[in-house]
Design an enzyme around this catalytic site. Structure first.
Site, PDB file in Angstrom:
ATOM      1  N   LYS A  49      43.017  54.032  83.660  1.00 39.49           N
ATOM      2  CA  LYS A  49      42.009  54.457  82.666  1.00 39.49           C
ATOM      3  C   LYS A  49      41.936  53.316  81.726  1.00 39.49           C
ATOM      4  O   LYS A  49      40.785  53.059  81.250  1.00 39.49           O
ATOM      5  CB  LYS A  49      42.345  55.729  81.925  1.00 39.49           C
ATOM      6  CG  LYS A  49      42.397  56.988  82.985  1.00 39.49           C
ATOM      7  CD  LYS A  49      43.244  58.282  82.568  1.00 39.49           C
ATOM      8  CE  LYS A  49      43.209  59.198  83.777  1.00 39.49           C
ATOM      9  NZ  LYS A  49      43.923  60.489  83.351  1.00 39.49           N
ATOM     10  N   GLN A  93      47.523  63.200  78.413  1.00 35.42           N
ATOM     11  CA  GLN A  93      47.908  63.287  79.895  1.00 35.42           C
ATOM     12  C   GLN A  93      48.920  64.007  80.460  1.00 35.42           C
ATOM     13  O   GLN A  93      49.969  64.344  79.690  1.00 35.42           O
ATOM     14  CB  GLN A  93      48.559  61.772  80.338  1.00 35.42           C
ATOM     15  CG  GLN A  93      48.752  61.520  81.718  1.00 35.42           C
ATOM     16  CD  GLN A  93      47.425  61.272  82.751  1.00 35.42           C
ATOM     17  OE1 GLN A  93      46.568  61.036  82.345  1.00 35.42           O
ATOM     18  NE2 GLN A  93      47.311  61.737  83.768  1.00 35.42           N
ATOM     19  N   ASP A 116      38.485  65.384  78.764  1.00 32.24           N
ATOM     20  CA  ASP A 116      39.083  66.053  79.848  1.00 32.24           C
ATOM     21  C   ASP A 116      38.413  67.372  80.302  1.00 32.24           C
ATOM     22  O   ASP A 116      38.737  67.554  81.355  1.00 32.24           O
ATOM     23  CB  ASP A 116      40.411  66.270  79.459  1.00 32.24           C
ATOM     24  CG  ASP A 116      41.521  65.391  80.261  1.00 32.24           C
ATOM     25  OD1 ASP A 116      41.055  65.039  81.196  1.00 32.24           O
ATOM     26  OD2 ASP A 116      42.799  65.343  79.713  1.00 32.24           O
TER      27      ASP A 116
HETATM   28  N1  GUN Z   1      46.741  64.544  85.227  1.00 38.79           N
HETATM   29  C1  GUN Z   1      46.411  64.601  86.089  1.00 38.79           C
HETATM   30  N2  GUN Z   1      45.034  64.527  86.396  1.00 38.79           N
HETATM   31  C2  GUN Z   1      44.813  64.657  85.122  1.00 38.79           C
HETATM   32  C3  GUN Z   1      43.479  64.731  84.288  1.00 38.79           C
HETATM   33  O1  GUN Z   1      42.542  64.456  84.810  1.00 38.79           O
HETATM   34  N3  GUN Z   1      43.803  64.564  83.125  1.00 38.79           N
HETATM   35  C4  GUN Z   1      45.069  64.726  82.343  1.00 38.79           C
HETATM   36  N4  GUN Z   1      44.785  64.657  81.059  1.00 38.79           N
HETATM   37  N5  GUN Z   1      45.984  64.710  82.920  1.00 38.79           N
HETATM   38  C5  GUN Z   1      45.944  64.547  84.406  1.00 38.79           C
END
Ligand code: GUN
Length: 290
Positions: A49, A93, A116
């Protein structure tokens, strides 16, 4: 059988976003990435990211609190980011350590910065078909993959395997929305579903998001179906440099010859998720600047 190339489609979206960001005057959009602990998948996702943000000219701030952080301390950290006018998007996350209530944390993120799409308000807006909210990145990525591959869900039977808050529930709601490209007839299946193959065999579009490697076999798929594999399962493999290989929720070798279109793993839904996160961050920036 057509392979749906998520890398190519995500690269196109990233290029579009890069041009949009280059045209902005003044401050660039900023994404705060909060990662608690050292879960190996989370470490690699957050890195990806951060790298994509840099590539498109978006600022990112990575915050790494210790795994011992309390829920209240994490709330305080989120409150500060919520109040910071130079932060447009906030992502915490998942997974978080067991002593922290993940849903409470997601809800603590301001709905206007919730790139998110996990905040209760934004999940509710998906149900209300209110486009001012943020759609969670994986379901948004699946809808974008389908649209850009020419798959119209109108009149189709969409079967979603999995009922998670992050993928199964929101993608089912999106496929059901009364708008162009969607308007599907949706069935959601899960671990408690009886006669599962009977239902999955009726799918014109099958979306597998259950986190079980190679779970979908050839006898569970109707010939000509479109199959979207959301699974990212790590299987130990000493012959690989990383020590593991990735496989989806679909037995690709057995199922792909049957399908009209299918996403591979890796290179299908995964790259789309990051592209949609960047898109949501630009949307958050525009919301806060108007
Ligand atoms: N863990 C796995 N996929 C995601 C996601 O799309 N967002 C977040 N915050 N954590 C994740």
């Amino acid at each position: 059988m057509d392979l749906i190339d998520g890398n190519k489609i995500a690269t196109d979206i990233i290029a579009e976003l890069k041009a949009d960001i280059a045209a902005l005057k003044g401050r660039k959009p900023c994404l705060a990435l909060v990662r608690v602990g050292e879960d190996p998948a989370s470490v690699s996702y957050v890195k990806k990211k951060e790298k994509t943000a840099a590539e498109i000219g978006l600022e990112s701030r990575v915050i790494l609190p210790p795994v011992t952080i309390t829920q209240d301390e994490l709330f305080l950290l989120i409150d500060k980011l919520n109040a910071d006018p130079t932060v447009d998007g906030i992502l915490v996350q998942s997974p978080l350590p067991k002593h922290i209530n993940e849903v409470a944390v997601f809800h603590r993120v301001s709905a206007r910065k919730d790139v998110d799409g996990f905040n209760t308000v934004n999940l509710g807006k998906v149900a209300q078909e209110d486009e001012t909210g943020f759609v969670a990145c994986t379901p948004a990525g699946i809808m974008e993959l389908l649209a850009r591959s020419g798959v119209d869900l109108a009149g189709k039977h969409v079967v979603v395997l999995g009922r998670s808050l992050i993928v199964g529930k929101p993608v089912a709601l999106l496929a059901l929305q009364k708008r162009a490209g969607a308007n599907g007839t949706v069935t959601i299946c899960h671990s408690g579903t009886a006669n599962l193959p009977l239902l999955t065999r009726q799918a014109d579009v099958l979306i597998a998001a259950i986190g079980r490697p190679d779970f979908v076999k050839a006898d569970m798929v109707k010939p000509g179906a479109v199959v979207i594999d959301v699974g990212i399962n790590r299987i130990a493999d000493p012959s690989k440099k990383t020590g593991y290989r990735l496989t989806g929720d679909v037995d690709f070798a057995a199922v792909s010859p049957l399908c009209s279109k299918i996403t591979p793993v890796p290179g299908g839904v995964g790259p789309m998720t990051v592209a949609m996160l960047m898109k949501n961050t630009l949307k958050a920036y525009r919301l806060s600047n108007c």
